[in-house]
Motif scaffolding. Structure first.
Motif, mmCIF file in Angstrom:
data_model
loop_
_atom_site.group_PDB
_atom_site.id
_atom_site.type_symbol
_atom_site.label_atom_id
_atom_site.label_comp_id
_atom_site.label_asym_id
_atom_site.label_seq_id
_atom_site.Cartn_x
_atom_site.Cartn_y
_atom_site.Cartn_z
ATOM 1 N N SER A 449 17.096 11.048 -8.095
ATOM 2 C CA SER A 449 17.147 12.163 -9.025
ATOM 3 C C SER A 449 16.120 13.244 -8.729
ATOM 4 N N ARG A 450 15.059 12.911 -7.991
ATOM 5 C CA ARG A 450 14.016 13.909 -7.717
ATOM 6 C C ARG A 450 13.555 13.779 -6.260
ATOM 7 N N PRO A 451 14.462 13.996 -5.315
ATOM 8 C CA PRO A 451 14.097 13.771 -3.906
ATOM 9 C C PRO A 451 12.987 14.702 -3.414
ATOM 10 N N ARG A 452 12.949 15.943 -3.867
ATOM 11 C CA ARG A 452 11.909 16.856 -3.388
ATOM 12 C C ARG A 452 10.525 16.378 -3.809
ATOM 13 N N VAL A 453 10.418 15.862 -5.018
ATOM 14 C CA VAL A 453 9.120 15.338 -5.478
ATOM 15 C C VAL A 453 8.722 14.140 -4.624
ATOM 16 N N PHE A 454 9.662 13.212 -4.414
ATOM 17 C CA PHE A 454 9.355 12.015 -3.638
ATOM 18 C C PHE A 454 8.912 12.378 -2.230
ATOM 19 N N TRP A 455 9.651 13.258 -1.557
ATOM 20 C CA TRP A 455 9.314 13.574 -0.171
ATOM 21 C C TRP A 455 8.097 14.494 -0.074
ATOM 22 N N THR A 456 7.769 15.183 -1.163
ATOM 23 C CA THR A 456 6.501 15.913 -1.186
ATOM 24 C C THR A 456 5.333 14.933 -1.226
ATOM 25 N N VAL A 457 5.479 13.835 -1.987
ATOM 26 C CA VAL A 457 4.449 12.794 -1.978
ATOM 27 C C VAL A 457 4.286 12.242 -0.565
ATOM 28 N N GLU A 458 5.412 11.937 0.090
ATOM 29 C CA GLU A 458 5.339 11.378 1.451
ATOM 30 C C GLU A 458 4.685 12.355 2.421
ATOM 31 N N ALA A 459 5.027 13.650 2.311
ATOM 32 C CA ALA A 459 4.417 14.655 3.181
ATOM 33 C C ALA A 459 2.924 14.793 2.901
ATOM 34 N N THR A 460 2.538 14.642 1.646
ATOM 35 C CA THR A 460 1.123 14.756 1.281
ATOM 36 C C THR A 460 0.328 13.579 1.820
ATOM 37 N N VAL A 461 0.906 12.384 1.756
ATOM 38 C CA VAL A 461 0.225 11.214 2.308
ATOM 39 C C VAL A 461 0.061 11.371 3.817
ATOM 40 N N ARG A 462 1.095 11.849 4.500
ATOM 41 C CA ARG A 462 0.987 12.069 5.939
ATOM 42 C C ARG A 462 -0.065 13.112 6.269
ATOM 43 N N ALA A 463 -0.154 14.169 5.443
ATOM 44 C CA ALA A 463 -1.133 15.221 5.701
ATOM 45 C C ALA A 463 -2.565 14.715 5.588
ATOM 46 N N ALA A 464 -2.766 13.622 4.837
ATOM 47 C CA ALA A 464 -4.090 13.029 4.715
ATOM 48 C C ALA A 464 -4.426 12.116 5.884
ATOM 49 N N GLY A 465 -3.542 12.021 6.883
ATOM 50 C CA GLY A 465 -3.833 11.250 8.088
ATOM 51 C C GLY A 465 -3.239 9.869 8.121
ATOM 52 N N PHE A 466 -2.274 9.564 7.241
ATOM 53 C CA PHE A 466 -1.663 8.240 7.208
ATOM 54 C C PHE A 466 -0.348 8.229 7.976
ATOM 55 N N ARG A 467 0.017 7.035 8.462
ATOM 56 C CA ARG A 467 1.371 6.757 8.939
ATOM 57 C C ARG A 467 2.130 6.168 7.762
ATOM 58 N N THR A 468 3.313 6.667 7.504
ATOM 59 C CA THR A 468 4.003 6.331 6.261
ATOM 60 C C THR A 468 5.286 5.557 6.490
ATOM 61 N N THR A 469 5.619 4.721 5.502
ATOM 62 C CA THR A 469 6.892 4.014 5.442
ATOM 63 C C THR A 469 7.440 4.200 4.032
ATOM 64 N N PRO A 470 8.282 5.209 3.791
ATOM 65 C CA PRO A 470 8.857 5.398 2.452
ATOM 66 C C PRO A 470 9.993 4.416 2.210
ATOM 67 N N TYR A 471 10.113 3.939 0.985
ATOM 68 C CA TYR A 471 11.207 3.034 0.652
ATOM 69 C C TYR A 471 11.558 3.173 -0.822
ATOM 70 N N SER A 472 12.767 2.752 -1.154
ATOM 71 C CA SER A 472 13.300 2.925 -2.506
ATOM 72 C C SER A 472 13.965 1.638 -2.962
ATOM 73 N N VAL A 473 13.715 1.262 -4.196
ATOM 74 C CA VAL A 473 14.316 0.072 -4.804
ATOM 75 C C VAL A 473 15.174 0.544 -5.963
ATOM 76 N N GLY A 474 16.459 0.195 -5.950
ATOM 77 C CA GLY A 474 17.377 0.666 -6.969
ATOM 78 C C GLY A 474 17.923 -0.444 -7.827
ATOM 79 N N GLY A 475 18.858 -0.075 -8.701
ATOM 80 C CA GLY A 475 19.532 -1.043 -9.555
ATOM 81 C C GLY A 475 18.693 -1.502 -10.715
ATOM 82 N N ARG A 476 18.206 -0.557 -11.520
ATOM 83 C CA ARG A 476 17.361 -0.931 -12.652
ATOM 84 C C ARG A 476 18.156 -1.671 -13.707
ATOM 85 N N ALA A 477 17.479 -2.596 -14.366
ATOM 86 C CA ALA A 477 18.118 -3.306 -15.472
ATOM 87 C C ALA A 477 17.899 -2.588 -16.786
ATOM 88 N N SER A 478 16.967 -1.622 -16.832
ATOM 89 C CA SER A 478 16.697 -0.900 -18.070
ATOM 90 C C SER A 478 16.210 0.479 -17.728
#
Length: 582
Positions: A449-478
């Protein structure tokens, strides 16, 4: 130079002398110097009350709608605009300045004093703001901002007219006197709201008390100092109007506790167990008895649901725990659930938890249902808890030399107060406390629902000098959502959680991408809800080894799910340029 007025013709009241609707010198029951002082005191009180109304509306907008920067901008700009219109409209009342000022103060006291209760009542009893009410709270708050701004704007011109009737002086001197009293009053009101009224009385009662003070100040000035400008009938009407306003505000204040309980039940349901205002936020716990799941709400936002919180916290913690994990830092997570998952892993020697709210931490220790849900994690001798802002705590320097794992279990970046905790500077501080082969994991909000926010977080973590592995867990029960969602209904809650796993070294990144244990399949991780008892019960024994749902294949599937939503080319978010607004 202002010439003295000629004597009034027979039958014309002294206060209506002159031409062009300009009044002459008023007949006062006190000396002119004392009268000017009393008018300036009234200006001071009215300015303080006006700013409290403004801050009250800003607080309500941020609490009920979210995105405090936008809501504060809307409320303040509408009020300032309305104040200009009110000042122009007040020109028509200069001939009857005393009566007009008294009527305006009575209306302002009633509107401002009841605004918080009215807005919260509509929010509570209309349910979800969806459908017809999609923009309901904004429209209602704009309406109150407009009406209150109009009345506040009309105050100063009328007070200027009244003070000139006491003793004529040059316009510049009169404006300087009124402006000084107005600005000092605004300072007092601005400081009283966050440091006195809000923590001691809450939003509803503080607005009512402010309205009562406003009504008393306006009524006392007109009926006490300028009563000669009113007819006998006008004085009685003014007195009765203010008495009715004060009576309504007093009645609302007496009923405010019952109103809050009823409104809280309308918002959260009838199984509210704990409701308290801490120094940081409103904390509400529901359920946790008779088999009902335990839910935690912070400032109206669902923080976790006992139906599926284990899936969120397992997805957050366990992928980062592959590799060295003797020393772990949890940023946020004051409810103890992330610490519970950390302690499931053998070899953990130390867990530092940094939470901003001592009230939530206290509940995690003492509330029977919540402490049972977190496995009494805070009673473990390996766990140390710090009450502090995560950003400030990292800047001051943590007690541990280096952490093997840092878990950022923080509110969604879409919440304005959390934006600094998703900045490049924050991740730079987190990197400084990590060991060379350490890992950082970040809750980054919903992905679908908010891909730009999520990938902005990932880009920000990379900008701080990290190697990143983004992942998503779906199928909420509530509807559990750590983000800015205002409604608890499942129709509004996002249906996935997004995370960013990161490390400063290539070798650690490689092992992180194959993290978690191998005891469950990807389907169990992402599609099958696993229920856990959340009622008050004896502490569950903590297993010696983790047997959670994350397998190598499950994490790989979670990575692919996130990558399918990738948004390229997004700049990182910084303290001076946050980029998480929707």
């Amino acid at each position: 130079m202002i010439e003295p007025h000629a004597p009034a013709p027979p039958g014309v009241p002294p206060t209506r002398r002159g031409t062009g609707g300009q009044a002459g010198r008023a007949r006062l029951p006190v000396r002119p110097g004392t009268g000017r002082f009393l008018v300036l005191v009234c200006v001071f009180v009215c300015a303080a009350c006006g700013l409290v109304y403004e801050l009250e509306l800003v607080a309500l907008a941020s609490y009920l709608i979210g995105d405090s920067i936008t809501q504060a901008s809307v409320v303040v700009s509408v009020m300032v605009f309305a104040m200009g219109i009110g000042s122009l409209a007040a020109k028509r009342l200069r001939g009857r300045a005393a009566a007009g000022f008294g009527a305006i103060e009575a209306a302002l006291a009633l509107l401002g004093g009841c605004s918080a209760m009215a807005v919260y009542a509509v929010f509570a009893w209309t349910g979800d703001w969806g459908g017809l009410w999609t923009d309901g709270p904004r429209h209602l708050l704009v309406a109150f901002s407009l009406a209150i701004g109009l009345l506040i704007g009309a105050e100063v011109p009328l007070l200027m007219e009244l003070i000139q009737r006491i003793r004529r002086q040059d316009a510049g001197g009169a404006v300087a006197d009124l402006s000084a009293a107005d600005y000092v009053g605004a300072l007092v009101g601005g400081l009283a709201f966050p440091f006195l009224l809000l923590p001691w009385l809450g939003q509803l009662t503080s607005a009512m008390l402010t309205g009562a003070v406003n009504a008393v100040a306006g009524g006392a000035l007109v009926l006490g100092l300028f009563r000669g400008e009113l007819s006998r009938r006008g004085r009685w009407l003014m007195f009765l109007t203010n008495a009715v306003v004060l009576g309504l505000l007093a009645t609302a204040a007496v009923l405010v506790d019952d109103f809050e309980r009823a409104a809280r039940q309308a918002v959260y349901g009838r199984d509210v167990r704990v409701a308290l205002h801490t120094d940081v936020q409103e904390v509400v716990l529901t359920g946790g008895t008779r088999g009902r799941p335990l839910d935690l709400f912070l400032d109206g936002r669902p923080r976790f649901s006992g139906r599926d919180e284990h899936r969120y916290h397992e997805a957050l913690v366990h992928p980062a725990m592959r590799g060295p994990h003797a020393r772990v830092l949890v940023l946020g997570g004051g409810e103890g659930l992330a610490a519970r998952e950390v302690l499931r892993h053998p070899g953990v020697r130390r867990v530092d938890v940094v939470g901003p709210d001592a009230g939530v931490i206290r509940l995690a220790r003492t509330d029977s249902a919540l402490s049972s849900l977190n496995g009494h994690a805070f009673d473990d001798p390996r766990v140390r808890v710090f009450t502090a802002d995560a950003f400030a705590w990292l800047r001051q320097g943590p007690p541990a030399t280096a952490y093997d794992v840092v878990v950022a279990d923080l509110p969604d970046p879409g919440i304005t107060a959390s934006m600094k905790l998703y900045s490049q500077e924050f991740y730079g501080l987190a990197r400084q406390v990590l060991a060379d082969d350490g890992r950082l994991v970040v809750h980054a909000g919903p992905v679908a629902s908010r891909p730009r926010v999520f990938w902005t977080v990932e880009a920000t973590v990379r900008a701080a000098g990290f190697r990143t592995t983004p992942y998503s867990v779906g199928g909420r029960a509530s509807s559990f959502a750590a983000g800015p969602d205002r409604a608890a209904g499942a129709s509004r809650g996002p249906r996935d959680w997004g995370f960013v796993l990161a490390s400063a070294s290539a070798s650690a990144s490689a092992s992180a991408s194959a993290s978690a244990s191998t005891s469950a399949s990807a389907a169990a991780a992402n599609t099958t809800p696993r229920q856990r008892p959340v009622a008050v019960q004896a502490p569950r024994p903590r297993p010696r080894t983790h047997t959670g749902p994350f397998s190598v294949a499950a994490l790989a599937a979670a990575e692919r799910r996130a990558d399918a939503t990738r948004v390229e080319g997004l700049p990182p978010s910084t303290l001076v340029h946050p980029r998480y607004g929707d």
